[in-house]
Each structure stands twice: as C-alpha cells, then as structure tokens.
Motif scaffolding. Structure first.
Motif, PDB file in Angstrom:
ATOM      1  N   THR A  27       0.735  -0.914   0.037  1.00 12.55           N
ATOM      2  CA  THR A  27      -0.095   0.023   0.492  1.00 12.55           C
ATOM      3  C   THR A  27       1.021   0.955   0.014  1.00 12.55           C
ATOM      4  N   ARG A  28       1.875   0.443   0.362  1.00 14.70           N
ATOM      5  CA  ARG A  28       3.108   2.103   0.188  1.00 14.70           C
ATOM      6  C   ARG A  28       4.180   1.876   0.007  1.00 14.70           C
ATOM      7  N   GLN A  29       4.400   1.653  -2.016  1.00 19.76           N
ATOM      8  CA  GLN A  29       5.488   1.273  -2.444  1.00 19.76           C
ATOM      9  C   GLN A  29       5.869   2.472  -3.333  1.00 19.76           C
ATOM     10  N   MET A 137      13.103  -4.394   8.265  1.00 21.28           N
ATOM     11  CA  MET A 137      11.940  -4.460   8.293  1.00 21.28           C
ATOM     12  C   MET A 137      10.849  -3.532   8.859  1.00 21.28           C
ATOM     13  N   GLU A 138      10.329  -2.640   9.438  1.00 21.66           N
ATOM     14  CA  GLU A 138       9.929  -1.287  10.225  1.00 21.66           C
ATOM     15  C   GLU A 138       9.250   0.127   9.529  1.00 21.66           C
ATOM     16  N   GLY A 139       8.002   0.292  10.025  1.00 23.41           N
ATOM     17  CA  GLY A 139       7.128   1.285   8.815  1.00 23.41           C
ATOM     18  C   GLY A 139       8.607   2.921   9.072  1.00 23.41           C
ATOM     19  N   ASP A 140       8.687   2.888  10.489  1.00 24.33           N
ATOM     20  CA  ASP A 140       9.507   3.912  10.552  1.00 24.33           C
ATOM     21  C   ASP A 140      11.643   3.627  10.604  1.00 24.33           C
ATOM     22  N   THR A 194       7.605  15.212   1.035  1.00 29.26           N
ATOM     23  CA  THR A 194       7.897  14.094   1.856  1.00 29.26           C
ATOM     24  C   THR A 194       6.838  13.296   1.857  1.00 29.26           C
ATOM     25  N   TYR A 195       7.310  11.896   1.471  1.00 31.20           N
ATOM     26  CA  TYR A 195       6.061  10.630   1.663  1.00 31.20           C
ATOM     27  C   TYR A 195       6.237   9.642   1.962  1.00 31.20           C
ATOM     28  N   ALA A 196       5.124   8.374   2.583  1.00 30.30           N
ATOM     29  CA  ALA A 196       5.771   6.974   3.281  1.00 30.30           C
ATOM     30  C   ALA A 196       5.733   6.400   1.679  1.00 30.30           C
ATOM     31  N   GLY A 197       6.845   5.501   2.381  1.00 33.46           N
ATOM     32  CA  GLY A 197       7.010   4.749   1.515  1.00 33.46           C
ATOM     33  C   GLY A 197       7.694   3.389   1.270  1.00 33.46           C
ATOM     34  N   SER A 198       8.537   2.616  -0.198  1.00 34.66           N
ATOM     35  CA  SER A 198       9.339   1.824   0.405  1.00 34.66           C
ATOM     36  C   SER A 198      10.818   2.008  -0.126  1.00 34.66           C
ATOM     37  N   LEU A 199      11.822   0.899   0.033  1.00 31.42           N
ATOM     38  CA  LEU A 199      12.496   0.329  -0.887  1.00 31.42           C
ATOM     39  C   LEU A 199      12.143   0.296  -2.568  1.00 31.42           C
ATOM     40  N   THR A 200      12.877   0.827  -3.407  1.00 31.49           N
ATOM     41  CA  THR A 200      13.038   0.827  -4.520  1.00 31.49           C
ATOM     42  C   THR A 200      14.145  -0.935  -5.146  1.00 31.49           C
ATOM     43  N   PRO A 202      14.138  -5.669  -4.225  1.00 32.61           N
ATOM     44  CA  PRO A 202      14.002  -6.078  -3.207  1.00 32.61           C
ATOM     45  C   PRO A 202      14.909  -5.783  -2.156  1.00 32.61           C
ATOM     46  N   PRO A 203      14.397  -5.884  -0.868  1.00 32.65           N
ATOM     47  CA  PRO A 203      12.614  -6.909  -0.607  1.00 32.65           C
ATOM     48  C   PRO A 203      11.750  -5.901  -0.154  1.00 32.65           C
ATOM     49  N   LEU A 204      12.037  -4.373  -1.078  1.00 34.45           N
ATOM     50  CA  LEU A 204      11.043  -4.042  -0.865  1.00 34.45           C
ATOM     51  C   LEU A 204       9.888  -3.421   0.097  1.00 34.45           C
ATOM     52  N   THR A 205      10.569  -3.913   0.882  1.00 31.01           N
ATOM     53  CA  THR A 205       9.344  -2.597   2.523  1.00 31.01           C
ATOM     54  C   THR A 205       9.444  -2.283   2.392  1.00 31.01           C
ATOM     55  N   GLU A 206       8.324  -1.889   3.539  1.00 32.26           N
ATOM     56  CA  GLU A 206       7.547  -0.573   3.497  1.00 32.26           C
ATOM     57  C   GLU A 206       8.269   0.560   4.842  1.00 32.26           C
ATOM     58  N   SER A 207       9.152  -0.048   4.126  1.00 26.28           N
ATOM     59  CA  SER A 207       9.785   1.054   5.072  1.00 26.28           C
ATOM     60  C   SER A 207      10.400   2.863   5.362  1.00 26.28           C
ATOM     61  N   VAL A 208      10.314   3.191   4.390  1.00 22.27           N
ATOM     62  CA  VAL A 208      11.036   4.369   4.311  1.00 22.27           C
ATOM     63  C   VAL A 208      10.376   5.604   4.377  1.00 22.27           C
TER      64      VAL A 208
END
Ligand code: BO1
Ligand code: ZN
Length: 262
Positions: A27-29, A137-140, A194-200, A202-208
């Motif tokens: 949901t936050r890629q 592995m964590e949202g923040d 600024t926005y909540a997203g992910s690594l671009t 793999p592992p593409l985690t929604e931590s960024v």
C-alpha cells in the motif's frame, strides 16, 4: 504519466529482480510520481538537518545494480534529523539510479517529468532499532533522501567520485574510499517533499520515509557517461552496461505527499 520503457523488460531479467516485482497487498510502494499541485504544504515540517563526518566514509562497491558508497554506521557520527523525522537517522550508504540516455533514469518523477539520474542517501533509525537489518523491516526504520540530477555544469563534488568509478567497473569490486562528505551533493535550496514509501529494490519493504529534494543538482554529460561505463556483470562475463537501474512508478494509493514549502 507516460510509462517509461521498463527498459525493454530489463528489470525482470536482472538477477536482482528474480524475486517478485510487486509486494502482494503493498500500500506504500516507491517510487511515485510527485504531482506538484496535489502535494500539501505542511507548516509543521521542520528544516532537514544534515551532519555528516567525512571520515565515516569507507568504500565504493559495485553491487551489480548500482555503485554504493558505504559508511561506518556503528556510531552517530553521520546523521540526519529534523524534517519529517521523529528521531535521528544514521547514514548507511548512498547510491544512484540512472538511464541509458538523458530522457529517463530517475526513480521518482515530478509532474511526470523524469531526470537523467537520482541520488539516494540511505539512513536508518538507530535510536529505535539495534541493526540496519531490523530497521529495514519496520515502518519507521529508514529515511532516504532523494536528489535529482539534471544535465548542466560539471559537479565538482561528484567528480571525486566519478574519478574513482573505473576501479569498480565490474560487479563485486570494492575500493577503499575514505573521506568523502556527501553533503557536497546536496542542493542549496532547503525545500523538500516527503511521503511514506518503500525500498525500490527487493526486499521492497515498506519502511522508508522518503525526503525528496525539490531542487536538482547539475552534473555534466561526461559525469553521466562515467556512470554508464560501469557494468552489471563480473569480470570474465559478457559485458552488460549498468544503465536503466530504476524501478517503474508505483501507484500512490491512499497517500499524501507533503511539502515543506508553499
Ligand atoms: S533504495 O534507496 O530504496 N533504492 C534502497 C533499496 C534497497 C536497499 C537500500 C536502499 N537495500 C538494502 C538491503 C540490505 C543492505 C542495505 C544497505 O541495502 O536490503 O541488505 O544491507 O546497503
Ligand atoms: Zn535507490
């Protein structure tokens, strides 16, 4: 936005992308298109504070997808705080994404305009998490500063790096690169989105927590060409140029891009 060539399916064939291209239920890629007029000015956003110690720089590594300049992150000597961040974050590495030609190469776009390259300075939340691997592995867990590169005058700060690139032409080569201050790659204007997203990758985690600088830095054609001389491949393999190492745009979904400026 007009879709960029997914590099004629370059990403899926690159070994890095043998793992899934999407995250089921994501949901936050990242990356995303930043639509300027849809971004919301947030007067409570603080200025971003950057404090890097050039002596924490360790080496340059061709990892087969980009070149990474890695830092000693065992102490709080190179950190950022302020901006949208609630903690200070430690610098781990920076790297770039770029295109085969100047018409594309950045991961993020602004009003569907792409730049020839994009710098990512990757930081992790060492206040809350014991290691980078746990923070991923964590949202923040992570904060990445994105800086667009546009074609213009030669960038003197970047040139130090460019001069070292022939030594890391092949995948899995590393050279010592002590003493470099990446704040020389920062645009002078303090404005950011600024926005909540992910690594671009793999592992593409929604931590960024993404912090995208509004102002690009200028680099010249020779400097971009030096990036394009690097190889995805190891010594002895059939040479494949390191170009088009960006992920396609991802849907914004239920997210707001905030701006630090009006
Ligand atoms: S990016 O800034 O969103 N393009 C990005 C993408 C992937 C990573 C970092 C930044 N990956 C991580 C790996 C770790 C590695 C770390 C630091 O980079 O998941 O295994 O240690 O280099
Ligand atoms: Zn990146």
């Amino acid at each position: 936005c007009k879709r960029r060539p997914d590099s004629l399916h370059h990403l899926p064939v690159h070994p890095l992308w043998q793992s899934p291209l999407t995250i089921p239920g994501g949901t936050r890629q990242s990356p995303i298109n930043i639509q300027w007029r849809d971004s919301v000015y947030d007067p409570f956003l603080k200025p971003l504070k950057i404090s890097y110690d050039p002596a924490t720089c360790l080496h340059i590594w061709n990892n087969g997808y980009s070149f990474l300049v890695e830092f000693d992150d065992s102490t709080d000597r190179s950190i950022i705080d302020g901006g949208p961040l609630e903690n200070q974050y430690r610098l781990k590495q920076f790297h770039f994404h770029w295109g085969a030609i100047n018409d594309w190469g950045s991961e993020h776009t602004v009003d569907c305009k792409f730049y020839p390259a994009e710098l990512h300075l990757v930081h992790w939340n060492a206040v809350v998490y014991p290691t980078f691997e746990e923070a991923v592995m964590e949202g923040d867990g992570l904060a990445v500063i994105g800086v667009f590169l546009k074609l213009g005058a030669r960038h003197e700060g970047l040139q130090t790096l460019v001069d070292a690139l022939p030594a890391v032409k092949h995948k899995d080569t590393v050279i010592e690169f002590d003493v470099f201050d990446p704040s020389c790659l920062m645009p002078s204007c303090p404005d950011y989105w600024t926005y909540a997203g992910s690594l671009t990758t793999p592992p593409l985690t929604e931590s960024v927590t993404w912090i995208i600088k509004k102002q690009p830095i200028e680099v010249d054609e020779d400097q971009l060409e030096a990036f394009r001389m690097l190889l995805f491949t190891s010594d002895g393999e059939e040479e494949k140029r390191m170009v088009d190492n960006f992920r396609p745009l991802q849907p914004l979904m239920n997210r707001t891009v905030r701006s630090s400026f009006q």
